[in-house]
Design a protein around this motif. Structure first.
Motif, PDB file in Angstrom:
ATOM      1  N   GLU A  32       0.806  -1.381   0.092  1.00 17.99           N
ATOM      2  CA  GLU A  32       0.251  -0.152  -0.283  1.00 17.99           C
ATOM      3  C   GLU A  32       0.827   1.309   0.177  1.00 17.99           C
ATOM      4  N   GLY A  33       0.232   2.399  -0.294  1.00 17.41           N
ATOM      5  CA  GLY A  33       0.818   3.906  -0.449  1.00 17.41           C
ATOM      6  C   GLY A  33       1.507   4.025  -1.648  1.00 17.41           C
ATOM      7  N   VAL A  34       1.783   5.373  -1.960  1.00 16.64           N
ATOM      8  CA  VAL A  34       1.974   5.979  -3.182  1.00 16.64           C
ATOM      9  C   VAL A  34       3.473   6.223  -3.776  1.00 16.64           C
ATOM     10  N   GLU A  35       3.876   7.214  -2.632  1.00 13.09           N
ATOM     11  CA  GLU A  35       4.958   7.793  -2.323  1.00 13.09           C
ATOM     12  C   GLU A  35       6.066   7.253  -2.201  1.00 13.09           C
ATOM     13  N   ASN A  36       5.942   6.540  -0.811  1.00 10.74           N
ATOM     14  CA  ASN A  36       7.567   6.062  -0.494  1.00 10.74           C
ATOM     15  C   ASN A  36       7.618   4.124  -0.713  1.00 10.74           C
ATOM     16  N   ALA A 192      -3.183  17.562   5.830  1.00  8.16           N
ATOM     17  CA  ALA A 192      -3.407  18.249   4.689  1.00  8.16           C
ATOM     18  C   ALA A 192      -3.489  16.648   3.185  1.00  8.16           C
ATOM     19  N   ASP A 193      -3.717  15.119   3.892  1.00  8.21           N
ATOM     20  CA  ASP A 193      -3.903  13.706   3.504  1.00  8.21           C
ATOM     21  C   ASP A 193      -4.628  13.495   4.258  1.00  8.21           C
ATOM     22  N   LEU A 194      -5.388  13.550   4.875  1.00  4.13           N
ATOM     23  CA  LEU A 194      -5.753  12.477   6.097  1.00  4.13           C
ATOM     24  C   LEU A 194      -7.069  12.298   5.317  1.00  4.13           C
ATOM     25  N   PHE A 195      -6.975  10.938   4.344  1.00  4.16           N
ATOM     26  CA  PHE A 195      -7.235  10.237   3.826  1.00  4.16           C
ATOM     27  C   PHE A 195      -7.993   8.786   4.221  1.00  4.16           C
ATOM     28  N   GLN A 196      -8.682   8.194   3.920  1.00  2.54           N
ATOM     29  CA  GLN A 196      -8.950   6.899   5.182  1.00  2.54           C
ATOM     30  C   GLN A 196      -7.889   6.056   5.141  1.00  2.54           C
ATOM     31  N   ASP A 197      -6.616   5.770   4.012  1.00  6.41           N
ATOM     32  CA  ASP A 197      -5.609   4.976   4.297  1.00  6.41           C
ATOM     33  C   ASP A 197      -4.599   5.501   4.760  1.00  6.41           C
ATOM     34  N   ASN A 198      -4.985   6.819   5.715  1.00 11.54           N
ATOM     35  CA  ASN A 198      -4.277   7.407   6.801  1.00 11.54           C
ATOM     36  C   ASN A 198      -4.698   7.662   7.901  1.00 11.54           C
ATOM     37  N   VAL A 199      -5.686   6.469   8.403  1.00 13.40           N
ATOM     38  CA  VAL A 199      -6.827   6.692   9.671  1.00 13.40           C
ATOM     39  C   VAL A 199      -6.440   5.686  10.158  1.00 13.40           C
ATOM     40  N   ILE A 210      -1.359   8.455  10.575  1.00 14.06           N
ATOM     41  CA  ILE A 210      -0.191   8.126   9.505  1.00 14.06           C
ATOM     42  C   ILE A 210      -0.331   9.310   8.180  1.00 14.06           C
ATOM     43  N   ASP A 211       0.947   8.840   8.248  1.00 14.99           N
ATOM     44  CA  ASP A 211       2.112   9.166   6.748  1.00 14.99           C
ATOM     45  C   ASP A 211       1.605  11.085   6.583  1.00 14.99           C
ATOM     46  N   PHE A 212       2.119  11.915   7.026  1.00 13.92           N
ATOM     47  CA  PHE A 212       2.483  12.681   7.422  1.00 13.92           C
ATOM     48  C   PHE A 212       3.374  14.146   6.723  1.00 13.92           C
ATOM     49  N   TYR A 213       3.965  13.057   5.918  1.00 15.58           N
ATOM     50  CA  TYR A 213       4.652  13.414   4.683  1.00 15.58           C
ATOM     51  C   TYR A 213       3.732  14.839   3.108  1.00 15.58           C
ATOM     52  N   PHE A 214       2.843  14.529   3.362  1.00 18.06           N
ATOM     53  CA  PHE A 214       2.371  16.066   2.687  1.00 18.06           C
ATOM     54  C   PHE A 214       2.011  17.284   3.885  1.00 18.06           C
ATOM     55  N   ALA A 215       2.263  17.152   4.990  1.00 17.71           N
ATOM     56  CA  ALA A 215       1.833  17.906   6.373  1.00 17.71           C
ATOM     57  C   ALA A 215       2.757  19.058   5.538  1.00 17.71           C
ATOM     58  N   ARG A 275      -7.489  20.440  -5.237  1.00 18.87           N
ATOM     59  CA  ARG A 275      -5.522  19.737  -5.256  1.00 18.87           C
ATOM     60  C   ARG A 275      -5.685  18.110  -5.804  1.00 18.87           C
ATOM     61  N   PHE A 276      -6.337  17.510  -5.279  1.00 23.08           N
ATOM     62  CA  PHE A 276      -6.373  16.188  -5.564  1.00 23.08           C
ATOM     63  C   PHE A 276      -6.641  15.880  -6.985  1.00 23.08           C
ATOM     64  N   PHE A 277      -7.483  16.064  -7.526  1.00 23.37           N
ATOM     65  CA  PHE A 277      -7.720  16.162  -9.228  1.00 23.37           C
ATOM     66  C   PHE A 277      -6.467  16.153  -9.492  1.00 23.37           C
ATOM     67  N   THR A 279      -3.518  16.851  -8.465  1.00 21.45           N
ATOM     68  CA  THR A 279      -2.088  15.496  -8.531  1.00 21.45           C
ATOM     69  C   THR A 279      -2.725  14.410  -9.644  1.00 21.45           C
ATOM     70  N   ARG A 280      -3.617  13.997  -9.427  1.00 20.08           N
ATOM     71  CA  ARG A 280      -4.054  12.738  -9.618  1.00 20.08           C
ATOM     72  C   ARG A 280      -4.444  13.092 -11.543  1.00 20.08           C
ATOM     73  N   LEU A 281      -4.645  14.413 -12.061  1.00 19.76           N
ATOM     74  CA  LEU A 281      -4.438  14.178 -13.217  1.00 19.76           C
ATOM     75  C   LEU A 281      -3.057  14.286 -13.655  1.00 19.76           C
ATOM     76  N   LYS A 295      -3.563   4.308  -9.954  1.00 17.56           N
ATOM     77  CA  LYS A 295      -3.312   5.209 -10.419  1.00 17.56           C
ATOM     78  C   LYS A 295      -4.834   5.739  -9.773  1.00 17.56           C
ATOM     79  N   LYS A 296      -5.022   7.022  -9.368  1.00 15.54           N
ATOM     80  CA  LYS A 296      -6.304   7.077  -8.316  1.00 15.54           C
ATOM     81  C   LYS A 296      -7.064   8.175  -9.895  1.00 15.54           C
ATOM     82  N   ASP A 297      -8.592   7.618  -9.845  1.00 21.09           N
ATOM     83  CA  ASP A 297      -9.364   8.583 -10.740  1.00 21.09           C
ATOM     84  C   ASP A 297      -9.294   9.643 -10.618  1.00 21.09           C
TER      85      ASP A 297
HETATM   86  N1  LIG Z   1      -4.441  10.951  -0.553  1.00 23.60           N
HETATM   87  C1  LIG Z   1      -3.816  11.657  -2.252  1.00 23.60           C
HETATM   88  C2  LIG Z   1      -2.888  10.226  -2.629  1.00 23.60           C
HETATM   89  C3  LIG Z   1      -1.636  10.411  -1.912  1.00 23.60           C
HETATM   90  O1  LIG Z   1      -1.349   9.201  -1.289  1.00 23.60           O
HETATM   91  P1  LIG Z   1      -0.908   8.587  -0.074  1.00 23.60           P
HETATM   92  O2  LIG Z   1      -1.236   6.861  -0.082  1.00 23.60           O
HETATM   93  O3  LIG Z   1       0.278   9.085  -0.066  1.00 23.60           O
HETATM   94  O4  LIG Z   1      -1.911   8.732   1.458  1.00 23.60           O
HETATM   95  C4  LIG Z   1      -5.338  10.828  -3.541  1.00 23.60           C
HETATM   96  O5  LIG Z   1      -6.287  10.311  -3.156  1.00 23.60           O
HETATM   97  O6  LIG Z   1      -5.200  12.066  -4.230  1.00 23.60           O
END
Ligand SMILES: N[C@@H](CCOP(=O)(O)O)C(=O)O
Ligand SMILES: Nc1ncnc2c1ncn2[C@@H]1O[C@H](COP(=O)(O)OP(=O)(O)O)[C@@H](O)[C@H]1O
Length: 325
Positions: A32-36, A192-199, A210-215, A275-277, A279-281, A295-297
Motif C-alpha cells: 500500500e501507499g504511493v509515495e515512499n 493535508a492528506d487525511l484520507f481513509q488509508d491514513n487513519v 499516519i503518513d505526515f508526508y504532505f503536512a 488539489r487532489f484532482f 495531482t491525480r490528473l 493510478k487514482k481517478d
Molecule cells: N490521498 C491522495 C494520494 C496520496 O496517497 P497516500 O497513499 O500518500 O495517502 C489521493 O487520494 O489522491
C-alpha cells in the motif's frame, strides 16, 4: 504497490545496527501507499516500519516531517514515532535513499467508514491541529494556489484527453479560487492528506494517524475541507450529509470553527477538491502504462469540485452544526 526501492538483508542488518532495536527476525515490503517505499520489520523487540524516501519527497523537508511526528506524539496524539539512532540522528541512508525507522501503529484503515468513524476523524483532526501548536519548524504548503498553477501548466494542454472542456473549466476555476481564497483564517500545522488509508481504527475506536508526508503550515479549516472531500462522499459520487455532520460536529467538539472558517468551507472545499484532482490528473497523464502503482481517478475529484460550486452555506454540509460565535 509502493516498493520502489529494494533492499538486501545484509544492508538492512548494517542499517539496523545503528539502532537499539534488537535482532532482525523478518521483513517484507508493504504494497500500500504511493509515495515512499515501506517495509514491515519484525525484530526480537517491537515491530517497526522502515521508510525509504523516494524522489517526490524533498530531503530538506524530512526534519519537518520527522520532527512533527515527535512533537505530536509528545503532545498525546497517536501517530508513529521516529526512532533515534545510537548517535541521536532520526535519519539515515539505505539503498541510496534517505531512510528512517518509525514505530508500528496497531490498527487497520476502513474500507467502508460510517458516520461514527467520521466523527472520530473530525475529533482526531482537531486534536492534531491543537497538538501542532508550538512546533518550531515551518513548511509552507507547496500544493496551494501557486503549486496548483504549476501543476496545471504541466497538464492543461492534455486535459481534454480526460474530458472534453476540462482545459477551460479548470482555468476558470483557478481564477475563481485565486480571487476568493480566504486570507485571514487561523493557520497552523495541517496533515493535508487525511484520507481513509491514513487513519487507523481498532474496532470502532480510532487508533492513530499516519503518513505526515504532505503536512505543512496552512489554514486549519482547509484541512477540514480535505477530510470532508475524502470521508463524506459515497462511491456513487453523492455527498453524505450524515457523515459530513458527524465529521464537522466531531471537529467542533474539540476545536470549534469560527463563523469565518465555517463561511469559507465551500470555497476551501473547492480548493481541496481541485488539489487532489490536479495531482491525480498529473499522475494519470504521466505514469507509464504497466507501472506498478495504482493510478487514482482524477474525475472523482472533479465531480466533488462541481458539487461544492453549488454550496452556498455550511448548513448544506451539516444542517445542525454549531459554531463558535
Ligand atoms: N490521498 C491522495 C494520494 C496520496 O496517497 P497516500 O497513499 O500518500 O495517502 C489521493 O487520494 O489522491
Ligand atoms: N507507522 C505505521 N504503522 C503501521 N503501518 C504503517 C505505518 N506506516 C505505514 N504503514 C503501512 O504502510 C502503508 C503505506 O504507508 P504510507 O505512509 O501511507 O505510504 P505513502 O506515503 O507511500 O503513501 C500504510 O497503508 C500502512 O499499511
Amino acid at each position: 504497490m509502493a516498493v520502489y526501492t529494494d533492499i538486501t538483508e545484509t544492508d538492512l542488518k548494517h542499517f539496523l545496527a545503528q539502532y537499539d532495536v534488537g535482532e532482525l527476525t523478518s521483513y517484507k515490503g508493504i504494497a500500500e501507499g504511493v509515495e515512499n517505499t515501506n517495509f514491515l520489520l519484525h525484530t526480537t523487540k517491537d515491530p517497526l516500519i522502515l521508510t525509504l524516501y523516494e524522489k517526490r519527497v524533498e530531503k530538506s523537508d524530512l526534519p519537518f516531517f520527522l520532527g512533527l511526528m515527535q512533537h505530536l506524539s509528545e503532545r498525546g496524539l497517536s501517530c508513529p514515532l521516529p526512532l533515534p539512532r545510537w548517535d541521536g540522528e532520526l535519519l539515515g541512508e539505505l539503498s541510496d535513499r534517505p531512510a528512517a525507522l518509525i514505530s508500528f501503529l496497531e490498527g487497520m484503515w476502513l474500507r467502508k467508514p460510517e458516520a461514527k468513524h467520521c466523527r472520530e476523524v473530525g475529533k482526531a483532526l482537531a486534536g492534531m491541529h491543537i497538538a501542532g501548536e508550538g512546533f518550531e519548524i515551518k513548511r509552507p504548503n507547496a500544493l496551494s494556489l501557486e503549486g496548483w498553477k504549476v501543476l496545471w501548466e504541466k497538464s492543461a494542454e492534455r486535459a481534454d484527453e480526460v474530458e472534453t472542456g476540462l482545459e477551460q473549466e479548470i482555468t476558470a476555476e483557478l481564477a475563481f479560487l485565486e480571487a476568493h481564497w480566504p486570507k485571514n483564517l487561523p493557520a497552523g500545522v495541517i496533515h493535508a492528506d487525511l484520507f481513509q488509508d491514513n487513519v487507523f481504527f481498532l474496532g470502532d475506536g480510532l487508533s492513530g494517524l499516519i503518513d505526515f508526508y504532505f503536512a505543512c503550515n496552512d489554514l486549519l479549516a482547509y484541512d477540514v475541507s480535505i477530510c470532508l472531500n475524502a470521508w463524506c462522499f459515497e462511491k456513487d459520487g453523492s455527498y453524505n450529509v450524515t457523515k459530513g455532520s458527524a465529521l464537522l460536529e466531531g471537529y467542533c467538539s474539540v476545536r470549534p470553527l469560527s463563523a469565518e472558517e465555517r463561511d469559507a468551507l465551500p470555497v476551501l472545499s473547492r480548493g481541496s477538491a481541485l488539489r487532489f484532482f490536479l495531482t491525480r490528473l498529473y499522475d494519470w497523464l504521466t505514469t507509464p502504462e504497466g507501472a506498478l502503482v495504482v493510478k487514482k481517478d482524477p474525475l472523482e475529484y472533479l465531480r466533488k469540485l462541481r458539487f461544492h460550486r453549488h454550496i452556498s452555506s455550511v448548513a448544506e454540509y451539516a444542517p445542525a452544526i454549531e459554531v463558535a460565535s
